[in-house]
Design a protein around this motif. Sequence first.
Motif, PDB file in Angstrom:
ATOM      1  N   ALA A  71       0.836  -1.208   0.000  1.00 43.93           N
ATOM      2  CA  ALA A  71       0.000   0.000   0.000  1.00 43.93           C
ATOM      3  C   ALA A  71       0.867   1.252   0.000  1.00 43.93           C
ATOM      4  O   ALA A  71       0.579   2.218  -0.718  1.00 43.93           O
ATOM      5  CB  ALA A  71      -0.937   0.001   1.207  1.00 43.93           C
ATOM      6  N   VAL A  72       1.940   1.230   0.785  1.00 44.06           N
ATOM      7  CA  VAL A  72       2.829   2.386   0.846  1.00 44.06           C
ATOM      8  C   VAL A  72       3.533   2.591  -0.493  1.00 44.06           C
ATOM      9  O   VAL A  72       3.581   3.715  -1.026  1.00 44.06           O
ATOM     10  CB  VAL A  72       3.845   2.234   2.001  1.00 44.06           C
ATOM     11  N   LEU A  73       4.053   1.527  -1.069  1.00 44.47           N
ATOM     12  CA  LEU A  73       4.772   1.657  -2.343  1.00 44.47           C
ATOM     13  C   LEU A  73       3.839   2.063  -3.483  1.00 44.47           C
ATOM     14  O   LEU A  73       4.186   2.915  -4.308  1.00 44.47           O
ATOM     15  CB  LEU A  73       5.501   0.355  -2.676  1.00 44.47           C
ATOM     16  N   LEU A  74       2.648   1.462  -3.538  1.00 47.45           N
ATOM     17  CA  LEU A  74       1.697   1.836  -4.583  1.00 47.45           C
ATOM     18  C   LEU A  74       1.189   3.263  -4.391  1.00 47.45           C
ATOM     19  O   LEU A  74       1.017   3.997  -5.362  1.00 47.45           O
ATOM     20  CB  LEU A  74       0.524   0.858  -4.614  1.00 47.45           C
ATOM     21  N   GLY A  75       0.941   3.635  -3.139  1.00 43.79           N
ATOM     22  CA  GLY A  75       0.467   4.981  -2.857  1.00 43.79           C
ATOM     23  C   GLY A  75       1.468   6.046  -3.248  1.00 43.79           C
ATOM     24  O   GLY A  75       1.096   7.116  -3.738  1.00 43.79           O
ATOM     25  N   ARG A  76       2.746   5.772  -3.058  1.00 37.31           N
ATOM     26  CA  ARG A  76       3.778   6.753  -3.413  1.00 37.31           C
ATOM     27  C   ARG A  76       3.859   6.982  -4.916  1.00 37.31           C
ATOM     28  O   ARG A  76       4.344   8.018  -5.356  1.00 37.31           O
ATOM     29  CB  ARG A  76       5.134   6.297  -2.887  1.00 37.31           C
ATOM     30  N   ARG A  77       3.388   6.025  -5.696  1.00 34.37           N
ATOM     31  CA  ARG A  77       3.435   6.169  -7.155  1.00 34.37           C
ATOM     32  C   ARG A  77       2.278   7.011  -7.694  1.00 34.37           C
ATOM     33  O   ARG A  77       2.295   7.408  -8.854  1.00 34.37           O
ATOM     34  CB  ARG A  77       3.407   4.790  -7.809  1.00 34.37           C
ATOM     35  N   LYS A  78       1.278   7.250  -6.859  1.00 38.74           N
ATOM     36  CA  LYS A  78       0.098   8.014  -7.259  1.00 38.74           C
ATOM     37  C   LYS A  78       0.311   9.494  -6.982  1.00 38.74           C
ATOM     38  O   LYS A  78       1.089   9.862  -6.100  1.00 38.74           O
ATOM     39  CB  LYS A  78      -1.147   7.532  -6.485  1.00 38.74           C
ATOM     40  N   PRO A  79      -0.419  10.358  -7.693  1.00 37.38           N
ATOM     41  CA  PRO A  79      -0.381  11.783  -7.349  1.00 37.38           C
ATOM     42  C   PRO A  79      -0.918  11.998  -5.933  1.00 37.38           C
ATOM     43  O   PRO A  79      -1.688  11.181  -5.408  1.00 37.38           O
ATOM     44  CB  PRO A  79      -1.308  12.432  -8.382  1.00 37.38           C
TER      45      PRO A  79
END
Length: 117
Positions: free
Chosen positions: A84-92
């Motif tokens: 969740a943290v890694l995917l979230g960081r890739r989002k605006p």
Amino acid sequence: MEILFKILVVLHFVGLASLLGGFLVQMSTKPRGINNAMLHGVLTQVVTGIAIVGIISADLLEDETVDNSKIGVKLLIALFVLGAVLLGRRKPADEQQPYWAAAGALTLVNVIVAVFV
């Protein structure tokens, strides 16, 4: 080996503090999102957790045992938090709130599993 074990446990708690602190500090901001404290916290938690279990599993400490079922559940949850943290960081920034919420909620679930199971 006991001193290394204790250092790893302290670092594990520091990782938890960073992860939860990073989550809580975002509660008062708009938009809510993943910050560096959350990333570094979850990475610290996963690495130190694996090292702690490795030391105990290798019978390097007396009177310590591992509940493999509990550790498996905790590791799975921690990996979901990491995802969740890694995917979230890739989002605006304005699209990170669901990932932020999932990371925080799963972190709290992991604490509950650690304490009550």
